[in-house]
Design a protein around this motif. Structure first.
Motif, PDB file in Angstrom:
ATOM      1  N   GLY A  35       0.821  -1.206   0.000  1.00 39.93           N
ATOM      2  CA  GLY A  35       0.000   0.000   0.000  1.00 39.93           C
ATOM      3  C   GLY A  35       0.855   1.257   0.000  1.00 39.93           C
ATOM      4  O   GLY A  35       0.574   2.224  -0.718  1.00 39.93           O
ATOM      5  N   ALA A  36       1.924   1.233   0.809  1.00 38.44           N
ATOM      6  CA  ALA A  36       2.819   2.381   0.873  1.00 38.44           C
ATOM      7  C   ALA A  36       3.575   2.569  -0.443  1.00 38.44           C
ATOM      8  O   ALA A  36       3.800   3.701  -0.892  1.00 38.44           O
ATOM      9  CB  ALA A  36       3.806   2.203   2.025  1.00 38.44           C
ATOM     10  N   PHE A  37       3.971   1.459  -1.078  1.00 40.98           N
ATOM     11  CA  PHE A  37       4.673   1.515  -2.367  1.00 40.98           C
ATOM     12  C   PHE A  37       3.812   2.222  -3.416  1.00 40.98           C
ATOM     13  O   PHE A  37       4.263   3.143  -4.106  1.00 40.98           O
ATOM     14  CB  PHE A  37       5.025   0.103  -2.826  1.00 40.98           C
ATOM     15  CG  PHE A  37       5.625   0.028  -4.205  1.00 40.98           C
ATOM     16  CD1 PHE A  37       6.999   0.092  -4.383  1.00 40.98           C
ATOM     17  CD2 PHE A  37       4.810  -0.116  -5.323  1.00 40.98           C
ATOM     18  CE1 PHE A  37       7.552   0.025  -5.661  1.00 40.98           C
ATOM     19  CE2 PHE A  37       5.359  -0.184  -6.597  1.00 40.98           C
ATOM     20  CZ  PHE A  37       6.734  -0.108  -6.763  1.00 40.98           C
ATOM     21  N   CYS A  38       2.572   1.786  -3.526  1.00 38.39           N
ATOM     22  CA  CYS A  38       1.681   2.358  -4.539  1.00 38.39           C
ATOM     23  C   CYS A  38       1.345   3.811  -4.221  1.00 38.39           C
ATOM     24  O   CYS A  38       1.268   4.658  -5.123  1.00 38.39           O
ATOM     25  CB  CYS A  38       0.406   1.528  -4.637  1.00 38.39           C
ATOM     26  SG  CYS A  38       0.717  -0.178  -5.129  1.00 38.39           S
ATOM     27  N   ARG A  39       1.168   4.099  -2.940  1.00 32.56           N
ATOM     28  CA  ARG A  39       0.874   5.471  -2.552  1.00 32.56           C
ATOM     29  C   ARG A  39       2.059   6.386  -2.849  1.00 32.56           C
ATOM     30  O   ARG A  39       1.882   7.509  -3.341  1.00 32.56           O
ATOM     31  CB  ARG A  39       0.543   5.530  -1.054  1.00 32.56           C
ATOM     32  CG  ARG A  39       0.383   6.927  -0.514  1.00 32.56           C
ATOM     33  CD  ARG A  39      -0.662   7.701  -1.283  1.00 32.56           C
ATOM     34  NE  ARG A  39      -0.784   9.072  -0.820  1.00 32.56           N
ATOM     35  CZ  ARG A  39      -1.450  10.018  -1.463  1.00 32.56           C
ATOM     36  NH1 ARG A  39      -2.042   9.736  -2.611  1.00 32.56           N
ATOM     37  NH2 ARG A  39      -1.532  11.237  -0.979  1.00 32.56           N
ATOM     38  N   ASN A  40       3.262   5.916  -2.575  1.00 33.99           N
ATOM     39  CA  ASN A  40       4.441   6.735  -2.836  1.00 33.99           C
ATOM     40  C   ASN A  40       4.629   6.997  -4.328  1.00 33.99           C
ATOM     41  O   ASN A  40       5.131   8.050  -4.725  1.00 33.99           O
ATOM     42  CB  ASN A  40       5.688   6.066  -2.252  1.00 33.99           C
ATOM     43  CG  ASN A  40       5.915   6.428  -0.800  1.00 33.99           C
ATOM     44  OD1 ASN A  40       6.407   7.498  -0.485  1.00 33.99           O
ATOM     45  ND2 ASN A  40       5.530   5.535   0.105  1.00 33.99           N
ATOM     46  N   TRP A  41       4.242   6.024  -5.150  1.00 31.73           N
ATOM     47  CA  TRP A  41       4.337   6.223  -6.597  1.00 31.73           C
ATOM     48  C   TRP A  41       3.484   7.423  -7.019  1.00 31.73           C
ATOM     49  O   TRP A  41       3.924   8.318  -7.728  1.00 31.73           O
ATOM     50  CB  TRP A  41       3.893   4.955  -7.329  1.00 31.73           C
ATOM     51  CG  TRP A  41       4.192   4.976  -8.800  1.00 31.73           C
ATOM     52  CD1 TRP A  41       3.656   5.821  -9.741  1.00 31.73           C
ATOM     53  CD2 TRP A  41       5.098   4.120  -9.514  1.00 31.73           C
ATOM     54  NE1 TRP A  41       4.161   5.545 -10.973  1.00 31.73           N
ATOM     55  CE2 TRP A  41       5.062   4.508 -10.877  1.00 31.73           C
ATOM     56  CE3 TRP A  41       5.926   3.062  -9.130  1.00 31.73           C
ATOM     57  CZ2 TRP A  41       5.819   3.868 -11.847  1.00 31.73           C
ATOM     58  CZ3 TRP A  41       6.689   2.433 -10.103  1.00 31.73           C
ATOM     59  CH2 TRP A  41       6.635   2.834 -11.444  1.00 31.73           C
ATOM     60  N   ILE A  42       2.225   7.418  -6.552  1.00 37.73           N
ATOM     61  CA  ILE A  42       1.305   8.500  -6.911  1.00 37.73           C
ATOM     62  C   ILE A  42       1.716   9.812  -6.254  1.00 37.73           C
ATOM     63  O   ILE A  42       1.703  10.881  -6.880  1.00 37.73           O
ATOM     64  CB  ILE A  42      -0.132   8.130  -6.484  1.00 37.73           C
ATOM     65  CG1 ILE A  42      -0.681   7.002  -7.359  1.00 37.73           C
ATOM     66  CG2 ILE A  42      -1.040   9.344  -6.548  1.00 37.73           C
ATOM     67  CD1 ILE A  42      -1.137   7.425  -8.731  1.00 37.73           C
ATOM     68  N   PHE A  43       2.072   9.747  -4.981  1.00 38.33           N
ATOM     69  CA  PHE A  43       2.406  10.977  -4.245  1.00 38.33           C
ATOM     70  C   PHE A  43       3.629  11.648  -4.857  1.00 38.33           C
ATOM     71  O   PHE A  43       3.707  12.877  -4.951  1.00 38.33           O
ATOM     72  CB  PHE A  43       2.642  10.650  -2.768  1.00 38.33           C
ATOM     73  CG  PHE A  43       2.590  11.854  -1.874  1.00 38.33           C
ATOM     74  CD1 PHE A  43       1.457  12.645  -1.813  1.00 38.33           C
ATOM     75  CD2 PHE A  43       3.675  12.198  -1.079  1.00 38.33           C
ATOM     76  CE1 PHE A  43       1.398  13.759  -0.988  1.00 38.33           C
ATOM     77  CE2 PHE A  43       3.628  13.307  -0.253  1.00 38.33           C
ATOM     78  CZ  PHE A  43       2.484  14.081  -0.204  1.00 38.33           C
ATOM     79  N   SER A  44       4.606  10.832  -5.270  1.00 40.37           N
ATOM     80  CA  SER A  44       5.781  11.385  -5.936  1.00 40.37           C
ATOM     81  C   SER A  44       5.395  12.067  -7.242  1.00 40.37           C
ATOM     82  O   SER A  44       5.897  13.144  -7.582  1.00 40.37           O
ATOM     83  CB  SER A  44       6.797  10.270  -6.206  1.00 40.37           C
ATOM     84  OG  SER A  44       7.852  10.739  -7.020  1.00 40.37           O
ATOM     85  N   MET A  45       4.476  11.453  -7.964  1.00 35.57           N
ATOM     86  CA  MET A  45       4.008  12.063  -9.211  1.00 35.57           C
ATOM     87  C   MET A  45       3.332  13.403  -8.944  1.00 35.57           C
ATOM     88  O   MET A  45       3.551  14.391  -9.666  1.00 35.57           O
ATOM     89  CB  MET A  45       3.040  11.115  -9.918  1.00 35.57           C
ATOM     90  CG  MET A  45       2.345  11.734 -11.130  1.00 35.57           C
ATOM     91  SD  MET A  45       1.327  10.567 -12.048  1.00 35.57           S
ATOM     92  CE  MET A  45       2.567   9.854 -13.117  1.00 35.57           C
ATOM     93  N   LEU A  46       2.525  13.464  -7.878  1.00 39.60           N
ATOM     94  CA  LEU A  46       1.817  14.694  -7.564  1.00 39.60           C
ATOM     95  C   LEU A  46       2.769  15.816  -7.159  1.00 39.60           C
ATOM     96  O   LEU A  46       2.541  16.986  -7.489  1.00 39.60           O
ATOM     97  CB  LEU A  46       0.807  14.448  -6.432  1.00 39.60           C
ATOM     98  CG  LEU A  46      -0.363  13.514  -6.757  1.00 39.60           C
ATOM     99  CD1 LEU A  46      -1.189  13.257  -5.508  1.00 39.60           C
ATOM    100  CD2 LEU A  46      -1.233  14.107  -7.858  1.00 39.60           C
ATOM    101  N   ILE A  47       3.827  15.465  -6.436  1.00 41.88           N
ATOM    102  CA  ILE A  47       4.735  16.485  -5.929  1.00 41.88           C
ATOM    103  C   ILE A  47       5.800  16.874  -6.956  1.00 41.88           C
ATOM    104  O   ILE A  47       6.069  18.063  -7.172  1.00 41.88           O
ATOM    105  CB  ILE A  47       5.407  16.009  -4.624  1.00 41.88           C
ATOM    106  CG1 ILE A  47       4.375  15.934  -3.496  1.00 41.88           C
ATOM    107  CG2 ILE A  47       6.542  16.941  -4.217  1.00 41.88           C
ATOM    108  CD1 ILE A  47       4.948  15.469  -2.186  1.00 41.88           C
ATOM    109  N   THR A  48       6.431  15.891  -7.572  1.00 38.95           N
ATOM    110  CA  THR A  48       7.602  16.174  -8.398  1.00 38.95           C
ATOM    111  C   THR A  48       7.315  16.224  -9.896  1.00 38.95           C
ATOM    112  O   THR A  48       8.061  16.858 -10.647  1.00 38.95           O
ATOM    113  CB  THR A  48       8.702  15.116  -8.157  1.00 38.95           C
ATOM    114  OG1 THR A  48       8.224  13.837  -8.592  1.00 38.95           O
ATOM    115  CG2 THR A  48       9.059  15.039  -6.692  1.00 38.95           C
ATOM    116  N   GLN A  49       6.245  15.562 -10.357  1.00 41.09           N
ATOM    117  CA  GLN A  49       5.995  15.493 -11.791  1.00 41.09           C
ATOM    118  C   GLN A  49       4.804  16.323 -12.239  1.00 41.09           C
ATOM    119  O   GLN A  49       4.769  16.818 -13.372  1.00 41.09           O
ATOM    120  CB  GLN A  49       5.790  14.032 -12.195  1.00 41.09           C
ATOM    121  CG  GLN A  49       6.994  13.148 -11.912  1.00 41.09           C
ATOM    122  CD  GLN A  49       6.657  11.673 -11.930  1.00 41.09           C
ATOM    123  OE1 GLN A  49       5.908  11.204 -12.777  1.00 41.09           O
ATOM    124  NE2 GLN A  49       7.190  10.918 -10.969  1.00 41.09           N
TER     125      GLN A  49
END
Length: 522
Positions: free
Chosen positions: A273-287
């Motif tokens: 769950g944390a892996f998938c959330r970090n994927w999206i959260f990173s996209m929201l913040i950095t991409q």
């Protein structure tokens, strides 16, 4: 006895009932707001200074004149900026588990405080490196990730030690709301400062705030209620409910059941769950800022202002969701397991669906609406996987949290994939298609995480989580006039409490959290 140390009304107790646990949550909120803001500020600043600003004017722009006399333009490819984010996440990934172990063996207060102050100092050095030595920026970002990776497991340990059972979800979600409102505040302030003050002003502001917060944290926070010399009478009574507290023998507190933890499917459900959330959260913040710049040709100030709205909505949902889920569990409407799974499925499922639809949208207003809906709903899921380590093993919550923080690998891979997908595109007309692929990949991974958590997650305390034989009871009134009878009764009660079957103990079987040595710090 710890019972006597916590419950006795010593002369150092504060005469005024002041809820110290709320102050802990407040400082945790501010700490996450600042530390997560480092990533967002850096991302938007790099979008602003890369020498590939579109020559097209956005007719709907809220802010037109987005330059100052103290501007900076770097001649680097936008895709290479993703690697700077990757450097940070790689460093952070390395220290997630060591951070939890350090906080377990030593003081989580100091681990968290030193982590943020070192990251803040490194952040203050970044503007010089960005101007004169780009390779040094990679080194600084790796170092920032290394020191900052220890902060979340340690912070989780502090909050867990101060969280009564009936307030656990709300205290965690309120504190972690700082991480989710952080991008909104950082996006707005970074966009405005970059456009109208100077490109590096926001870095100095956030770096200074991080240093100031660390000093206050290390001076004012205590690892747990037992160590606080001025705990109010009412709050002291809350931690002494039913005269039962958790106490661990010295030998037990040094043992971490690694084999049992590493073979636990509920733990892997949290990690996935944390892996998938970090994927999206990173996209929201950095991409996401780069997406709006390249696809919709928005100015830095516009990006900062409009991209902040989804994060504000998510923060509201994160906080209210914690209270709602707590009430559902407290009133036995849902079991802890069902509540955690439902939160995760509803929150991240809606977000994944919205991200998938964004891939096929070519209008910025529709994209923003979908982001608002998806990101807002994702706030419900924080009451799922984020709180779950406290359900499985309060004693080893920071160790489990450290393992869950391995989900940071999702952020690493997210930025790496973004680099490769975006780097192969040379024709500007193909840029929207590259972003479409990135959104489809992210949504698909998120859907997988929702399914995995729904199948394997649990809200019950695990057999390896620690023996309730550590319970001790203090009887305030004698049960017999004869001292011998009283002593014998007390001895038998304590002996009976030690006879248990750990596999039958679940998360709700007794009070814990206020004096647990989450990180073995008592």
């Amino acid at each position: 006895m710890i019972q006597e140390e916590i419950c006795s009304r010593d002369t150092m107790a504060c005469c005024v009932d002041c809820p110290r646990r709320y102050f802990v949550v407040f400082l945790g909120f501010i700490g996450l707001l600042v530390s997560i803001g480092f990533r967002t500020c850096f991302a938007l600043v790099m979008v602003h200074v890369t020498n590939h600003t579109s020559t097209e004017r956005d007719d709907d722009s809220l802010f037109h004149n987005c330059t100052t006399s103290r501007d900076l333009q770097l001649n680097i490819e936008p895709s290479h900026v993703f690697l700077l984010h990757t450097a940070f996440y790689c460093g952070s990934l390395v220290t997630q588990i060591p951070g939890g172990i350090l906080a377990t063996r030593y003081s989580p207060k100091w681990v968290c405080g030193l982590s943020i102050v070192l990251s803040s100092v490194l952040f203050l050095v970044l503007p010089t490196a960005i101007q004169y030595n780009l390779p040094a920026v990679y080194v600084i970002r790796v170092l920032q990730g290394l020191v900052e990776g220890c902060s979340i497991p340690a912070l989780n340990g502090i909050i867990s030690a101060w969280a009564p059972k009936t307030e656990r979800s709300r205290m965690i979600t309120v504190a972690y709301a700082g991480a989710y409102i952080s991008p909104a505040i950082a996006l707005m302030t970074s966009g405005a400062c970059s456009c109208y003050v100077s490109w590096n002003s926001i870095i100095y502001i956030y770096g200074g705030c991080g240093v100031a917060w660390s000093i206050v944290w290390m001076l004012c926070i205590h690892d747990n209620p037992k160590h606080h010399p001025r705990l109010g009478a009412r709050e002291r009574q809350l931690f002494c409910t039913d005269d039962v507290v958790i106490n661990r023998p010295d030998q037990e507190e040094k043992i971490i059941p690694w084999r049992a933890i590493l073979t636990s499917l509920p733990v892997y459900a949290i990690i996935v769950g944390a892996f998938c959330r970090n994927w999206i959260f990173s996209m929201l913040i950095t991409q996401q800022p780069q997406y709006f710049k390249e696809v919709f040709h928005m100015t830095t100030a516009d990006i900062g202002f409009l991209s902040a709205v989804p994060h504000v909505l998510m923060t509201v949902v994160v906080i209210t969701g914690g209270f709602v889920v707590d009430n559902f569990i407290k009133r036995d409407i849902f079991s802890t397991t069902v509540a955690r799974k439902l939160s995760e499925t509803l929150g991240f499922g809606v977000e994944a669906a919205c991200v998938m639809v964004i891939a096929f949208v070519d209008d910025k207003h529709k994209a923003l609406v979908l982001l608002c809906v998806g990101v807002a709903f994702s706030g419900i899921a924080i009451s799922g996987y984020q709180v779950n380590p406290l359900d499985l093993a309060p004693k080893y919550a920071s160790v489990v949290t450290g393992l869950a923080r391995l989900g940071m690998l999702g952020a690493v891979l997210s930025t790496v994939v973004a680099y490769f997908v975006r780097d192969i595109v040379t024709d500007p007309a193909e840029v929207p298609e590259a972003w479409k692929r990135l959104f489809i990949i992210a949504a698909s991974i998120h859907f997988f995480g929702v399914l995995f958590y729904a199948v394997f997650a649990s809200g019950n305390r695990q057999p390896w989580s620690g023996s309730p034989s550590t319970l001790s009871v203090s009887i305030t009134q004698p049960v017999a006039n004869d001292d011998k009878d009283y002593d014998e009764t007390t001895r038998l009660l304590r002996r009976r409490l030690r006879l248990h079957r750990p596999q039958l103990v679940d998360a709700d079987s007794y009070e814990y959290g206020s004096t647990t040595r989450f990180l073995n710090t008592i």
